[in-house]
Design an enzyme around this catalytic site. Sequence first.
Site, mmCIF file in Angstrom:
data_model
loop_
_atom_site.group_PDB
_atom_site.id
_atom_site.type_symbol
_atom_site.label_atom_id
_atom_site.label_comp_id
_atom_site.label_asym_id
_atom_site.label_seq_id
_atom_site.Cartn_x
_atom_site.Cartn_y
_atom_site.Cartn_z
ATOM 1 N N ARG A 40 0.786 -1.224 0.000
ATOM 2 C CA ARG A 40 0.000 0.000 0.000
ATOM 3 C C ARG A 40 0.827 1.288 0.000
ATOM 4 O O ARG A 40 0.293 2.353 -0.250
ATOM 5 C CB ARG A 40 -0.936 0.028 1.222
ATOM 6 C CG ARG A 40 -2.041 -0.997 1.151
ATOM 7 C CD ARG A 40 -2.866 -1.017 2.413
ATOM 8 N NE ARG A 40 -4.036 -1.862 2.249
ATOM 9 C CZ ARG A 40 -4.011 -3.182 2.311
ATOM 10 N NH1 ARG A 40 -2.869 -3.799 2.539
ATOM 11 N NH2 ARG A 40 -5.115 -3.890 2.144
ATOM 12 N N ASP A 108 4.234 -13.888 2.761
ATOM 13 C CA ASP A 108 5.588 -14.210 2.305
ATOM 14 C C ASP A 108 6.198 -15.462 2.913
ATOM 15 O O ASP A 108 7.269 -15.907 2.502
ATOM 16 C CB ASP A 108 6.523 -13.021 2.574
ATOM 17 C CG ASP A 108 6.397 -12.476 3.994
ATOM 18 O OD1 ASP A 108 6.395 -13.279 4.939
ATOM 19 O OD2 ASP A 108 6.292 -11.240 4.144
ATOM 20 N N HIS A 125 -4.349 -13.827 4.933
ATOM 21 C CA HIS A 125 -4.386 -13.480 3.513
ATOM 22 C C HIS A 125 -3.694 -14.521 2.644
ATOM 23 O O HIS A 125 -3.376 -14.254 1.491
ATOM 24 C CB HIS A 125 -3.757 -12.096 3.297
ATOM 25 C CG HIS A 125 -4.522 -10.996 3.959
ATOM 26 N ND1 HIS A 125 -3.997 -9.741 4.193
ATOM 27 C CD2 HIS A 125 -5.790 -10.953 4.458
ATOM 28 C CE1 HIS A 125 -4.892 -8.982 4.803
ATOM 29 N NE2 HIS A 125 -5.990 -9.697 4.973
ATOM 30 N N SER A 199 -0.858 -1.179 9.918
ATOM 31 C CA SER A 199 -1.547 0.106 10.023
ATOM 32 C C SER A 199 -2.918 -0.050 10.674
ATOM 33 O O SER A 199 -3.547 0.930 11.063
ATOM 34 C CB SER A 199 -1.708 0.726 8.631
ATOM 35 O OG SER A 199 -2.431 -0.155 7.783
#
Length: 253
Positions: A40, A108, A125, A199
């Site tokens: 992002r 990852d 995710h 965030s």
Amino acid sequence: MTSAVHPDVARFRELIEEARRIVFFTGAGISTESGIPDFRSPGGIWARFRPIDFREFMASDEARRETWRRKFETDKTLRVARPNAGHTAIARLVRRGKAACVITQNIDGLHQASGVPDERVVELHGNTTYARCLACAKRYEIDAIRERFERDGAAPVCDCGGYVKSATISFGQAMPEAEMARAEEETNACDLFVSIGSSLVVYPAAGFPALAKRRGARLVILNRDPTDFDEIADLVLHREIGPTLAQATGANA
């Protein structure tokens, strides 16, 4: 001779030692210190590529080919990334039995690479280091798909006829029910919830810190920038993640 520990880091260390069951919640910030760009952030992957919606992927062969082309392009960075001091500090606490699990928004696989067992990582995710058939769930290894893609440029299709996609959650794709349920269960059971490098703006995952507080757990937020949850946290550290975790877990003691 070691340098003096900042009071906030010393307090973080105390909270870790006092805790009986820690849950770590990690976002992109922990992996940027391994050289993986934040999706992002300015200059991140989404600044260069418009995200391809899951519905587009399912409806269009061209979208499936483009998804895989981007996947192999971004893999050039992911393939050389290695766990950093933050990942290894968390893995150390898992081995000690202090941390029950890691709930992560990252795809990852660096937590596993640092030594956290697969069963202790809850991937909200998904994971980009392998692929699955969307119809039968058969697992496919990325290298084999890459070799074929470089030969003919075709999007992979499973033996059953289903579309093969990296094992990640795309825009427009449903969140994984089992992983969300496990994350909620672990959040409810912890007495210290540590949010790292997130965030805390992407829901429903961002709701877990508040859930932990409602259930009586202490909340620590370690992130370079302020978040909307800072005001409810027991401790907020706007610091580098790897060095801070290393100090807080005693690696630099």
